[in-house]
Write a protein that holds these residues in place. Structure first.
Motif, short mmCIF file in Angstrom:
data_model
loop_
_atom_site.label_atom_id
_atom_site.label_comp_id
_atom_site.label_asym_id
_atom_site.label_seq_id
_atom_site.Cartn_x
_atom_site.Cartn_y
_atom_site.Cartn_z
N LYS A 23 -21.20 -21.21 -14.76
CA LYS A 23 -21.73 -20.40 -13.66
C LYS A 23 -21.91 -21.26 -12.42
O LYS A 23 -21.50 -20.89 -11.32
N ALA A 46 -31.14 -9.41 -10.31
CA ALA A 46 -30.02 -10.14 -10.88
C ALA A 46 -28.99 -10.53 -9.82
O ALA A 46 -28.10 -11.28 -10.11
N GLU A 47 -29.14 -10.00 -8.65
CA GLU A 47 -28.10 -10.26 -7.66
C GLU A 47 -28.34 -11.55 -6.92
O GLU A 47 -29.48 -11.92 -6.62
N ALA A 79 -22.60 -10.93 -7.48
CA ALA A 79 -23.03 -10.15 -8.66
C ALA A 79 -21.99 -10.20 -9.77
O ALA A 79 -22.35 -10.29 -10.94
N HIS A 80 -20.71 -10.22 -9.41
CA HIS A 80 -19.69 -10.16 -10.47
C HIS A 80 -19.67 -11.43 -11.30
O HIS A 80 -19.45 -11.40 -12.48
N SER A 135 -22.71 -11.14 -13.55
CA SER A 135 -22.54 -10.16 -14.63
C SER A 135 -21.54 -10.69 -15.65
O SER A 135 -21.70 -10.50 -16.85
N ARG A 195 -23.52 -12.98 -17.69
CA ARG A 195 -24.39 -12.24 -18.60
C ARG A 195 -23.61 -11.71 -19.79
O ARG A 195 -24.03 -11.83 -20.93
N HIS A 196 -22.43 -11.16 -19.48
CA HIS A 196 -21.62 -10.61 -20.57
C HIS A 196 -21.19 -11.70 -21.54
O HIS A 196 -21.31 -11.55 -22.74
#
Lengths: 684, 230
Positions: free
Chosen positions: A32, A342-343, A369-370, A373, A376-377
């Motif tokens: 990340k 979360a953004e 955000a992508h 996410s 997170r995924h």
């Protein structure tokens, strides 16, 4: 302290596996960071790219070429882009976010004052905005005394009013007056140069406004078609105050240009349509681009549907800081939380140069955000997968450990139960894991083997007193009788006889003791022997020849090679072994029957067979023949019959890596002893 | 002069038998039941010969201790060990003593007396001029039967009386000495082949100490041994 069991240790070791999810988490975090860094770079590049496009385009930024940076002094009026629809109602609610930026015009801007006495009561603040081809304005005037237009006066300069002066597209100067007879819609007239009479008398409706009273003054919200203005966008606005409703003379005029510049216009600064066109190609849904000029006024905004924050708004702290840095010539990237928790929004700022001078800045905001996410995924997928694997592995290890522990406990219990407290073997073969093909199976079979040997040995020990009693009692009895006869005066027997028999019996006792010690010491003696190579064929052939000399009345024969069968070990031990077998054969064979020694060899082993005729050995005795103290001799010839000979022979054979077996002969009634020995290879 | 013999043996009945037999031969015999008692007496005067039982009650190996003590006092003092255990024989050899022999139990008086005489004779013969009838030569081997001395290649080979007797039998039997011949030579009761084998091993070892290539004692499997020098 109780030590950990197998299961516990397995669990302890398997806890190392817990590091896997943590490693996965670290990896994803690093990923990340990497992605975000990459995006920051990319974003800075994007901002830089936009800035490069705009380099040296001073025409797009300044109100006019060479306009100095002193904004309030250049009579420029900034026209703010309006996000929301403005409803002309005289209330300031539509302008809420911009109110702080309104410009105030007071004493310094007073164009005209009828008397020096009247002082400072008139001032106003102005906000200009643009939306959908119209120019909007919010004017907030502080005027203690409101004088509305009286319908009886034709002259227009007889009431509180707002005057607009502009340069139209054809270069003509237009003058408009906004007056009203009360709150509500104002009337708009184009007037002569002296602001006294309308040109046509016709009210204009494209230029509209609403007048609203408030304590200490009034608000005027108005709208002007943007295309009334020429390309220079020049406009001047002034507020006229009339205080005396009877006299109706103009008391004070405050304008948007200072007094010393009276007659000049303001220059309106709108967002640059050309800039917007340039930026158009760069727009993206999840990114917003904002271009500001050196005064940090927004010159163009693009995109940003997915960007919740209002980057260009003056209230945005990050935007402000970044713009300040960029205008100071420093490019910069920052992250900040978006609206949702979360953004993460990423903002990059890059200065725009004209020569070496910073004329503006480009702010690019992007929603990451992508990436998050994605993280997170991935995290949840990895977490679930590792958790599953971990559980499976731990469960498997636990099961395996438990299974092993159970087996080991069972084996231990059974092994412990196989021998009683006094060391007697109760059971020679363990049931547990007897057929298992793993280490525990081998252990079980090993223990069974051990127990069987122990049982044979304890059997031997138990049989010793029994056999000894019989063997020793005989000579002792003989000695006892001889002594009695000697004590009795010798009338029962002739002189020397009892002494001789007593001596013989003593010899017999001595032999018994020798046999016993020989068996007891054979293991230790074998251990101390030094192995050397010897020729078994030569040894056996010589042995048989010499034995024939020792026993001239018996038939001993050798069949096999005369030499060349090399074996490693002790030659005298081999002779000791042969002695035992030979003695046995001599004992059981009829006097006229041949005792045959046969030697054969293949690549790996030598096989020596000693065959004799005579009585067969019953099966049960065959089984116990090598245990020791098991003798099946039928007749008593004076030699001790402890059954130790074959036991010693077997031990010697085993010491040489060989095997000794006894079987009944198939051809005739008799016994064959087979000795199989490994060859010493091709040495010599 | 009457020779003094010390007997150290923990069993009083056996001790009395040995003593009686030896006194019958004209020796003076001192009896001791244990190590301390014997050593106290030896402090006063040394015997001419000592007969030592190896195991004295709880004092396992006590006989060896007394022997070491005596050897320190007089290295030439003859010692006869009495042993009941075969594995003690190797230990006796391990001592590498000078004038000594051993006798496994059960002891025959004839043999014991013969050994005592031999040891006294050997001692008396030391330094004396040998008589021609006692001397014998076979190849490189020289024997002095009176002094029970042997030499190989003019190098002395220290043999015990038992070994000397065995060597004599080997030389006498031209076509090989059987186990029985050799057993008879030891003049003990029951002699197992293994005991003979052990003696022969030690004989060979002693000759090889003076001549690494010594190979004159051949094994005749199933029969015995053969002295033959090539």
């Amino acid at each position: 302290m109780k030590r950990l069991g197998l299961g516990g240790r397995l669990l302890l070791f398997s806890s190392v596996l817990l590091a896997i999810p943590w490693l996965g988490y670290r990896y994803i975090e690093e990923m990340k960071e990497f992605l975000l860094e990459g995006q920051q770079e990319a974003q800075l590049l994007a901002a830089g790219a936009v800035a490069t496009v705009l380099h040296d385009r001073t025409d797009l930024f300044g109100p006019a070429a060479g306009t100095s940076a002193a904004a309030p002094e250049d009579h420029t009026l900034y026209v703010y882009p309006l996000q929301t629809v403005i409803e002309l109602d005289g209330y300031s609610s539509d302008w809420e976010s911009l109110l702080a930026r309104s410009e105030t015009f007071g004493e310094r801007y007073r164009l005209f004052s009828r008397s020096e006495a009247v002082n400072g009561s008139l001032s106003f603040s102005l906000l200009l905005g643009e939306r959908a081809g119209s120019l909007y304005g919010l004017l907030r005037v502080n005027d203690a005394q409101l004088v509305y237009r009286h319908p009886g006066y034709q002259r227009l300069d007889t009431s509180d009013q707002v005057r607009l002066m502009l340069v139209s597209p054809d270069g003509r100067i237009g003058r408009f007056v906004l007056v009203t007879e009360g709150q509500g819609n104002v009337s708009v007239y184009e007037v002569q140069d002296n602001w006294q009479y309308p040109l046509t008398g016709q009210a204009l409706f494209d230029l509209a406004g609403v007048w609203r009273e408030r304590s200490g003054g009034y608000d005027l919200e108005f709208r002007l078609p943007a295309d009334w203005l020429g390309p220079e966008r020049r406009l001047m606005l002034s507020v006229v105050d009339v205080n005396d409703a009877q006299e109706r003379a103009v008391e004070t005029v405050v304008a948007t240009v200072p007094k010393q510049s009276s007659g000049e216009f303001n220059r309106l600064m709108l967002r640059s349509p050309e800039l917007a066109r340039i930026l158009q190609g760069l727009g993206r849904a999840d990114a917003a681009i904002c271009v500001v000029d050196a005064q940090r006024r927004v010159r163009a905004v693009l995109g940003g549907r997915a960007v919740a924050g209002d980057l260009c708004a003056d209230t945005d702290r990050v935007g402000r800081e970044l713009a300040a840095d960029a205008l100071a010539g420093q490019e910069k990237v920052m992250q900040r939380a978006g609206v949702g928790n979360a953004e993460t929004l990423m903002v990059a700022a890059h200065p725009v140069y004209a020569g070496s001078e910073v004329i503006g800045a480009v702010l690019v905001e992007k929603n990451s955000a992508h990436i998050l996410s994605l993280q997170r995924h991935t995290l949840s997928r990895v977490a679930v997968a590792t958790l599953l694997v971990l559980l499976l592995v731990v469960a498997g290890l636990l099961l395996f450990g438990t299974w092993l522990a159970v087996r080991i406990r069972r084996l231990r219990r059974e092994a412990a139960a196989a021998i009683d407290l006094d060391g007697r073997v109760l059971k020679a073969a363990l049931e547990s894991d007897r057929t298992a093909h793993d280490d525990l199976g081998e252990l079980s079979r090993g223990i069974s083997d051990l127990l069987a040997r122990l049982q044979r040995y304890t059997g031997f020990l138990e049989s010793v007193p029994r056999t000894l009693r019989h063997e020793i009692l005989n000579p002792v009895n003989t000695i006892s009788m001889s002594l009695q006869r000697l004590a009795g005066g010798g009338h029962q027997a002739g002189g020397e006889m009892p002494i001789r028999t007593a001596e013989q019996a003593t010899r017999q006792l001595e032999r018994i003791v020798h046999s016993l010690t020989e068996a007891a010491h054979i293991e230790g003696a074998l251990r101390e022997d030094h192995d050397e190579l010897f020729d078994l064929a030569a040894l056996v052939s010589e042995y048989v020849a010499n034995s024939s000399r020792l026993h001239p009345d018996r038939l001993l024969a050798y069949a096999g090679p005369a030499a060349g069968v090399w074996v490693a070990g002790g030659d005298l031990r081999m002779v000791q072994l042969l002695d035992k077998i030979k003695d046995n054969a001599l004992d059981f064979s009829p006097l006229d029957a041949e005792i045959r020694f046969e030697l054969k060899s293949d690549a790996q082993r030598a096989l020596l067979s000693v065959l004799n005729e005579g009585p067969r050995i019953p099966e049960p005795v065959l089984q116990a023949l090598f245990v020791g103290m098991e003798s099946h001799r039928l007749h008593n010839d004076g030699a001790p019959h402890l059954g130790i000979g074959l036991y010693i022979a077997k031990r010697i054979a085993q010491h040489h890596g060989g095997e000794l077996t006894v079987a009944n002969r198939a051809d005739v009634s008799g016994v064959r002893v087979d000795l199989s020995l490994p060859l010493a290879g091709e040495e010599r | 002069m009457t020779k003094t013999i010390a007997i150290v043996e923990d069993d009083p009945r056996q001790r009395a038998h040995y003593a009686d037999a030896l006194r019958g031969q004209g020796y003076q015999v001192d009896e001791y039941g244990g190590r301390e008692e014997a050593q106290r007496a030896f402090e006063q005067a040394l015997p001419d010969l000592a007969i030592l039982d190896i195991m004295l009650e709880q004092d396992i190996g006590g006989g060896f201790e007394i022997c070491r003590y005596l050897q320190r006092r007089d290295a030439q003092l003859p010692v006869i060990f009495l042993t009941s255990r075969g594995n003690e024989v190797d230990k006796i050899y391990g001592l590498q003593l000078g004038a000594w022999d051993y006798q496994t139990k059960p002891v025959t008086f004839d043999y014991l007396i013969e050994r005592v005489r031999s040891l006294f004779r050997i001692k008396a013969q030391q330094g004396a001029t040998p008589q021609a009838t006692d001397l014998m030569a076979v190849g490189k081997l020289r024997l002095n039967r009176a002094a029970m001395q042997a030499s190989w290649n003019d190098c002395a080979v220290a043999l015990t009386p038992t070994e000397f007797d065995l060597l004599n039998v080997l030389l006498e039997k031209a076509d090989g000495a059987s186990y029985q011949d050799l057993a008879n030579a030891t003049r003990q009761g029951v002699v197992e082949n293994n005991t003979i084998n052990t003696h022969i091993v030690h004989l060979r070892k002693k000759f090889r100490q003076v001549d690494a290539n010594f190979d004159c004692i051949k094994t005749k499997y199933g029969y015995g041994y053969h002295w033959i020098c090539r």
